[in-house]
Scaffold this motif. Sequence first.
Motif, short mmCIF file in Angstrom:
data_model
loop_
_atom_site.label_atom_id
_atom_site.label_comp_id
_atom_site.label_asym_id
_atom_site.label_seq_id
_atom_site.Cartn_x
_atom_site.Cartn_y
_atom_site.Cartn_z
N THR A 1 0.81 -1.22 0.00
CA THR A 1 0.00 0.00 0.00
C THR A 1 0.84 1.26 0.00
N GLY A 2 2.14 1.12 0.27
CA GLY A 2 3.00 2.29 0.36
C GLY A 2 2.95 2.99 1.70
N VAL A 3 2.13 2.49 2.63
CA VAL A 3 2.02 3.08 3.96
C VAL A 3 2.09 1.97 5.00
N GLY A 4 2.46 2.36 6.22
CA GLY A 4 2.52 1.39 7.29
C GLY A 4 3.80 0.58 7.25
N THR A 5 3.78 -0.55 7.91
CA THR A 5 4.94 -1.43 7.98
C THR A 5 4.56 -2.83 7.52
N VAL A 6 5.55 -3.60 7.17
CA VAL A 6 5.32 -4.98 6.72
C VAL A 6 5.24 -5.89 7.94
N ASP B 1 3.48 -7.27 -0.78
CA ASP B 1 4.59 -6.51 -0.20
C ASP B 1 5.85 -6.69 -1.04
N VAL B 2 6.67 -5.64 -1.08
CA VAL B 2 7.78 -5.56 -2.02
C VAL B 2 9.10 -5.65 -1.28
N LEU B 3 9.99 -6.50 -1.76
CA LEU B 3 11.32 -6.68 -1.19
C LEU B 3 12.35 -6.05 -2.12
N TYR B 4 13.07 -5.04 -1.61
CA TYR B 4 14.11 -4.36 -2.38
C TYR B 4 15.48 -4.88 -1.97
N GLY B 5 16.39 -4.98 -2.94
CA GLY B 5 17.75 -5.38 -2.64
C GLY B 5 18.45 -5.90 -3.87
N ARG B 6 19.77 -5.76 -3.90
CA ARG B 6 20.53 -6.25 -5.04
C ARG B 6 20.40 -7.77 -5.13
#
Length: 398
Positions: free
Chosen positions: A104-109, A117-122
């Motif tokens: 949602t772009g708000v709150g926490t996972v 939910d989106v996981l960022y990282g190399r």
Amino acid sequence: MDSSLPVTTAPVLPPLDLDVALLTAELLDIHSVSDHETLLADAVEEALRALPALSVQRIGDAVVARTEFGLDSRVVLAGHLDTVPLPTVPGARGTVPSRWEPATGVGTVAAVPADGDVLYGRGATDMKGGVAVQLALAGLLGRDAGPRPARDVTWVFYDHEEVEAARSGLGRIARQAPALLEADFAVLLEPTDGVVEGGCNGTSRYLVTVPGVAAHTGRSWRGVNAIHASAPLLTVLAAYEPATVMVEGLDYREGLNAVRIHGGTAGNVVPDSCAVEVNYRFAPDKTVEQAHEHVYAVLARAGISPEAVEVTDASPAARPGLDHPAAAAFVAAVGGVPMPKYGWTDVARFSELGVPAVNFGPGDALLAHADDEHVTAGAVRACLGALRRWLVPESDGR
């Protein structure tokens, strides 16, 4: 922590029955840029050796695990451990350690992320999401009293995929222990957004040297500017119209590009040499030799002779092979409409070994190497479910 520095303590992976999305995050947090795969290979090897139904071998920083149930067929699930270097752009999200962001772009996972939910990282897409799926399946099939698969499985985790082909850990296994790669079918878990991608384009690289004559720029008429002399070459490459080639029902898009240019020695010297690096991505209707011939013909339009061209790297394309019974059965099991793989992947190595192979993994390939590289929890879980249904047909995929 400073995400530009490699981890120096020995990491330990959690139990492999952890939610595969969380397992992906654990893998992302282990720095494994090419040439720094050892710690991740150590962690993978330790996790696999703890599984009683698997035999495990280590060859350099490549790890191979196998079931030995004596079943009628064997498949390979392969993936590379290394990533490209970390982003250098301030604020880039595709770094190490990883980070979760809510759909949602708000709150926490939450402790267990939602599918969106989106996981960022190399390496999130290229390709630690796929490696997490491999490990989750190994944890399922390799444990005591685990389900019996429909076919024996070989897992291959290898190093140095993101650099020149001669250093590939998969190539090392093929040279030193080819029997470990013998199989009826292979799946490379490169990112495909959960769609089967058949074959792959080939890739070849060239260094084109354009000569000049050095002179002081105050007397530039006494020299020949090699950078200026490269203009016809760049013009030809800029005007090149790449082909789209249909192979076995799939359309492969080619490309021929200048990717780097070098020239000059000082700010007051007319350069006496200019080198242009060129990359050709070619469809699987061509051999490597035919690719070279095509590039030489294009460069000839700029007055470049083959003698001025050095081949620096070349990897063959792979035909789709989706009409092979094993590939057709896989497509039927995981669903979707097959697509071509535009980039080069190691399905080409399996093809050379006589093993039909496809690409199938979580994540959008367009995000590979991007500063905001990411994958969703749902994409990794869906890939695991599809492969589990294929390997253990009575399973519901969860």
